[in-house]
Design a protein around this motif. Structure first.
Motif, short mmCIF file in Angstrom:
data_model
loop_
_atom_site.label_atom_id
_atom_site.label_comp_id
_atom_site.label_asym_id
_atom_site.label_seq_id
_atom_site.Cartn_x
_atom_site.Cartn_y
_atom_site.Cartn_z
N ILE A 32 0.82 -1.20 0.00
CA ILE A 32 0.00 0.00 0.00
C ILE A 32 0.86 1.25 0.00
O ILE A 32 1.82 1.34 0.76
N THR A 33 0.54 2.19 -0.88
CA THR A 33 1.26 3.46 -0.92
C THR A 33 0.26 4.57 -1.20
O THR A 33 -0.88 4.30 -1.62
N LEU A 34 0.67 5.80 -0.98
CA LEU A 34 -0.18 6.93 -1.35
C LEU A 34 0.05 7.22 -2.82
O LEU A 34 1.17 7.15 -3.31
N VAL A 35 -1.03 7.57 -3.54
CA VAL A 35 -0.88 7.94 -4.94
C VAL A 35 -0.02 9.19 -5.00
O VAL A 35 0.85 9.34 -5.85
N ASP A 36 -0.25 10.10 -4.05
CA ASP A 36 0.49 11.35 -4.01
C ASP A 36 0.72 11.67 -2.54
O ASP A 36 -0.23 11.73 -1.75
N GLU A 37 1.97 11.86 -2.16
CA GLU A 37 2.34 12.02 -0.74
C GLU A 37 1.49 13.07 -0.03
O GLU A 37 1.28 13.00 1.18
N SER A 38 1.00 14.07 -0.76
CA SER A 38 0.32 15.17 -0.07
C SER A 38 -1.18 14.91 0.08
O SER A 38 -1.91 15.73 0.59
N ASP A 39 -1.64 13.75 -0.38
CA ASP A 39 -3.09 13.48 -0.37
C ASP A 39 -3.38 12.17 0.34
O ASP A 39 -3.12 11.10 -0.19
N MET A 40 -3.94 12.27 1.55
CA MET A 40 -4.22 11.07 2.34
C MET A 40 -5.43 10.29 1.81
O MET A 40 -5.69 9.19 2.26
N TYR A 41 -6.20 10.88 0.89
CA TYR A 41 -7.50 10.30 0.53
C TYR A 41 -7.45 9.37 -0.68
O TYR A 41 -8.47 8.82 -1.07
N ASN A 42 -6.27 9.22 -1.27
CA ASN A 42 -6.14 8.32 -2.42
C ASN A 42 -4.98 7.37 -2.20
O ASN A 42 -3.83 7.80 -2.13
N TRP A 43 -5.31 6.08 -2.09
CA TRP A 43 -4.27 5.09 -1.85
C TRP A 43 -4.13 4.20 -3.07
O TRP A 43 -5.10 3.87 -3.73
N GLU A 44 -2.90 3.82 -3.33
CA GLU A 44 -2.65 2.85 -4.38
C GLU A 44 -2.40 1.50 -3.72
O GLU A 44 -1.67 1.42 -2.73
N VAL A 45 -3.00 0.46 -4.28
CA VAL A 45 -2.88 -0.85 -3.68
C VAL A 45 -2.34 -1.81 -4.73
O VAL A 45 -2.81 -1.81 -5.87
N ALA A 46 -1.34 -2.59 -4.35
CA ALA A 46 -0.91 -3.70 -5.21
C ALA A 46 -1.31 -4.98 -4.49
O ALA A 46 -1.07 -5.14 -3.30
N ILE A 47 -1.99 -5.86 -5.23
CA ILE A 47 -2.45 -7.12 -4.65
C ILE A 47 -1.71 -8.25 -5.34
O ILE A 47 -1.68 -8.31 -6.57
N PHE A 48 -1.12 -9.12 -4.56
CA PHE A 48 -0.49 -10.31 -5.13
C PHE A 48 -1.48 -11.46 -5.05
O PHE A 48 -2.09 -11.68 -4.01
N GLY A 49 -1.65 -12.18 -6.13
CA GLY A 49 -2.56 -13.32 -6.12
C GLY A 49 -2.07 -14.37 -5.13
O GLY A 49 -0.89 -14.73 -5.13
N GLU A 56 -2.70 -17.16 -8.43
CA GLU A 56 -1.28 -17.27 -8.08
C GLU A 56 -0.39 -16.61 -9.13
O GLU A 56 -0.57 -16.82 -10.33
N GLY A 57 0.56 -15.79 -8.66
CA GLY A 57 1.49 -15.14 -9.57
C GLY A 57 0.96 -13.83 -10.15
O GLY A 57 1.66 -13.14 -10.88
N GLY A 58 -0.28 -13.49 -9.81
CA GLY A 58 -0.87 -12.27 -10.36
C GLY A 58 -0.45 -11.03 -9.58
O GLY A 58 -0.17 -11.08 -8.38
N TYR A 59 -0.42 -9.90 -10.28
CA TYR A 59 -0.07 -8.61 -9.68
C TYR A 59 -1.17 -7.64 -10.11
O TYR A 59 -1.25 -7.25 -11.27
N PHE A 60 -2.05 -7.32 -9.18
CA PHE A 60 -3.25 -6.54 -9.53
C PHE A 60 -3.19 -5.19 -8.84
O PHE A 60 -2.93 -5.11 -7.64
N LYS A 61 -3.43 -4.15 -9.62
CA LYS A 61 -3.36 -2.81 -9.05
C LYS A 61 -4.75 -2.25 -8.84
O LYS A 61 -5.66 -2.48 -9.64
N ALA A 62 -4.90 -1.49 -7.75
CA ALA A 62 -6.19 -0.93 -7.42
C ALA A 62 -5.99 0.41 -6.73
O ALA A 62 -4.87 0.76 -6.34
N ARG A 63 -7.08 1.14 -6.61
CA ARG A 63 -7.06 2.42 -5.89
C ARG A 63 -8.16 2.39 -4.84
O ARG A 63 -9.24 1.87 -5.09
N ILE A 64 -7.87 2.97 -3.70
CA ILE A 64 -8.92 3.19 -2.70
C ILE A 64 -9.08 4.69 -2.54
O ILE A 64 -8.10 5.42 -2.32
N LYS A 65 -10.31 5.15 -2.71
CA LYS A 65 -10.59 6.57 -2.60
C LYS A 65 -11.49 6.78 -1.38
O LYS A 65 -12.56 6.19 -1.30
N PHE A 66 -11.01 7.60 -0.45
CA PHE A 66 -11.74 7.79 0.81
C PHE A 66 -12.56 9.07 0.79
O PHE A 66 -12.11 10.09 0.27
N PRO A 67 -13.76 9.02 1.37
CA PRO A 67 -14.57 10.24 1.48
C PRO A 67 -14.05 11.10 2.63
O PRO A 67 -13.34 10.61 3.52
#
Length: 241
Positions: A32-49, A56-67
């Motif tokens: 888990i990382t921030l999309v942009d260091e200055s913005d706590m409301y958008n997270w980037e997620v990498a999911i390993f299968g 198995e072996g998959g690398y899936f990217k996602a975003r979590i956007k917080f209200p």
């Protein structure tokens, strides 16, 4: 407007605490990382299968956007990687009861208790997403075609392989992304369970983990490790819903 400012302050604090907790004790298979260091409301997620699943072996990217009023309202979870799954919309949005606001809606077939409430957090969302990947809910699918195909696979006890083959193709196509991002995807349970994202601290608090995830230990009891909170293939997808 004062109300709004109060929400921002309290939700930012909540998100900072969660991020800290997830960095100190990561959920297996997630980065888990921030999309942009200055913005706590958008997270980037990498999911390993998870190993020993079709992902198995998959690398899936996602975003979590917080209200702004998180944790009183749920975040949105969207895959950036193309996903073929009964509960993921064409645009990558994940449809999962834990992310629905707790309004009483008898139409949905969901109990208010299965929905969002402020005791839920990113950790519970990540665990729900992983179990959703392995055990789709076909009750009110976001992708009807994927749902029909998944049910054929399930009801034929795996003889109808169309669903699984699409997933394996998608997993293979994520290899290029992983290479581009310089990410090594774990393919064994040992690698998957090791909490690699934690920088070593000097206060000795991570000694416990080092002992616990000692390679020898995991090799011996690969079957018995369901109690360490790591993914265990035995309890997923076997029962018919």
């Amino acid at each position: 407007m004062a109300q709004h400012g109060h929400h921002v302050a309290s939700s930012q604090k909540a998100l900072m605490l969660e991020m800290k907790s997830l960095q100190e004790e990561p959920v297996e298979g997630f980065k888990i990382t921030l999309v942009d260091e200055s913005d706590m409301y958008n997270w980037e997620v990498a999911i390993f299968g998870p190993p020993s699943t079709h992902y198995e072996g998959g690398y899936f990217k996602a975003r979590i956007k917080f209200p702004v009023d998180y944790p009183y309202s749920p975040p949105a979870f969207r895959f950036l990687t193309k996903m073929w799954h009964p509960n993921i919309y064409e645009n990558g949005d994940v449809c999962i009861s834990i992310l629905h606001p707790p309004v009483d809606d008898p139409q949905s077939g969901e109990l208010p208790s299965e929905r969002w409430n402020p005791t839920q957090n990113v950790r519970t969302i990540l665990l729900s997403v992983i179990s959703l990947l392995n055990e789709p809910n076909t009750f009110s699918p976001a992708n009807v075609d994927a749902s029909v195909m998944y049910r054929k696979w399930r009801d034929s006890k795996g003889k109808d392989r169309e669903y699984i083959e699409i997933i394996r193709k998608q997993v293979l196509s994520t290899k290029a992304d992983a290479e581009r991002d310089g990410v090594k995807v774990p393919t064994t349970l040992d690698e998957y369970c090791v909490r690699t994202q934690v920088p070593p601290t000097d206060d000795g608090s991570n000694l416990l983990y080092d002992d616990y995830y000692d390679d020898e230990v995991l090799d011996e009891d690969e079957e018995e490790d369901s109690d360490n909170g790591c993914y265990n293939e035995d309890d997923s997808g076997t029962e018919d819903s």
